[in-house]
Design a protein around this motif. Structure first.
Motif, PDB file in Angstrom:
ATOM      1  N   ARG A  52       1.057  -1.201  -0.352  1.00 35.21           N
ATOM      2  CA  ARG A  52       0.098  -0.155  -0.302  1.00 35.21           C
ATOM      3  C   ARG A  52       0.835   1.089   0.493  1.00 35.21           C
ATOM      4  O   ARG A  52       0.685   2.563  -0.423  1.00 35.21           O
ATOM      5  CB  ARG A  52      -0.967   0.211   1.044  1.00 35.21           C
ATOM      6  N   VAL A  53       2.095   1.145   1.091  1.00 33.44           N
ATOM      7  CA  VAL A  53       2.649   2.572   1.333  1.00 33.44           C
ATOM      8  C   VAL A  53       3.451   3.130  -0.599  1.00 33.44           C
ATOM      9  O   VAL A  53       3.673   3.803  -1.218  1.00 33.44           O
ATOM     10  CB  VAL A  53       3.562   2.513   2.078  1.00 33.44           C
ATOM     11  N   ARG A  54       3.813   1.038  -1.383  1.00 41.55           N
ATOM     12  CA  ARG A  54       5.141   1.656  -2.643  1.00 41.55           C
ATOM     13  C   ARG A  54       3.670   1.554  -3.626  1.00 41.55           C
ATOM     14  O   ARG A  54       3.905   2.715  -4.712  1.00 41.55           O
ATOM     15  CB  ARG A  54       5.621   0.316  -3.231  1.00 41.55           C
ATOM     16  N   SER A  55       2.136   1.750  -4.073  1.00 40.81           N
ATOM     17  CA  SER A  55       1.585   2.122  -4.288  1.00 40.81           C
ATOM     18  C   SER A  55       1.284   3.450  -3.801  1.00 40.81           C
ATOM     19  O   SER A  55       1.230   4.295  -4.975  1.00 40.81           O
ATOM     20  CB  SER A  55      -0.007   1.406  -4.132  1.00 40.81           C
ATOM     21  N   ALA A  56       0.418   4.435  -2.972  1.00 38.70           N
ATOM     22  CA  ALA A  56       1.037   5.668  -2.836  1.00 38.70           C
ATOM     23  C   ALA A  56       2.094   6.536  -3.063  1.00 38.70           C
ATOM     24  O   ALA A  56       1.869   7.737  -3.957  1.00 38.70           O
ATOM     25  CB  ALA A  56       0.440   5.749  -1.476  1.00 38.70           C
ATOM     26  N   GLN A  57       2.864   5.684  -3.246  1.00 38.94           N
ATOM     27  CA  GLN A  57       3.808   6.898  -3.298  1.00 38.94           C
ATOM     28  C   GLN A  57       4.491   6.356  -4.507  1.00 38.94           C
ATOM     29  O   GLN A  57       4.179   7.455  -5.878  1.00 38.94           O
ATOM     30  CB  GLN A  57       5.960   5.515  -2.700  1.00 38.94           C
TER      31      GLN A  57
END
Length: 201
Positions: free
Chosen positions: A104-109
């Motif tokens: 999720r963090v990578r997707s948001a970034q």
């Protein structure tokens, strides 16, 4: 990188120290056989650790609640893949949790970087990125639509537990109903959500 190392350390500490009052391994094996009562008990045992790890990695409250819901649904859906001969249930669940949170963090970034690039270049978003964004929005709409198929009591319990991060006892207190009633509502609600979303055990 530091945040990832901290999260991984948390996963390892949590899995080593965890004993589980009813035995998470046994509960997860029962969940794999479709035991709804075992899922309710497993939820009680792991929800605090799962949400805590998600919150530390993702940080954003709303996104943490979404990831928490995704993890619990994935536990229910993929419990049959758990092999007690290869490790503890808590380790299996927390590894799944960490993966989901990091994704999720990578997707948001990635989305943020894409937006910045598009804005800087003044060009339209590539077709494949549009498809990805539309697909994600459709999934969110599908979950919201499926929530409408729950009874009001089931929906209240699911929203309080998954979207607001309350434990079963806290949900019971907020709704003014017995703990056993809340567990029944949650089990039935999750099963209805699973069926509506087309998820199979």
């Amino acid at each position: 990188m530091l945040e990832r190392e901290r999260a991984q350390s948390t996963v390892l500490r949590g899995s080593e120290d965890f004993e589980g009052p009813a035995g998470a391994d046994d509960l997860l094996l029962r969940v794999a056989r479709g035991d709804e009562a075992a899922f309710g008990q497993l939820y009680d045992v792991v929800s605090g650790s799962v949400f805590g790890l998600v919150r530390r990695v993702v940080r954003d409250q709303a996104q943490s609640e979404e990831v928490f819901q995704e993890v619990m649904l994935e536990v229910w859906r993929t419990a049959g893949r758990f092999d007690p001969g290869r490790g503890k249930a808590m380790t299996w669940i927390m590894t799944m949790t960490h993966r989901r949170a990091v994704d999720r963090v990578r997707s948001a970034q990635a989305a943020s970087i894409r937006d910045e690039r598009v804005g800087a270049l003044g060009v339209t978003t590539p077709f494949d990125e549009v498809v990805e964004q539309v697909t994600e929005r459709l999934e969110q709409r599908k979950v919201r639509r499926c929530l409408k198929f729950l009874t009001e009591l089931q929906r209240e319990s699911v929203v309080l537990a998954y979207y607001q991060g309350h434990s079963y006892p806290e949900v019971a207190g907020l709704l003014g109903v017995p703990l056993g009633t809340v567990k029944t509502r949650m089990r039935d609600g999750l099963i209805r959500l699973r069926d509506c979303l087309g998820v199979t055990v």
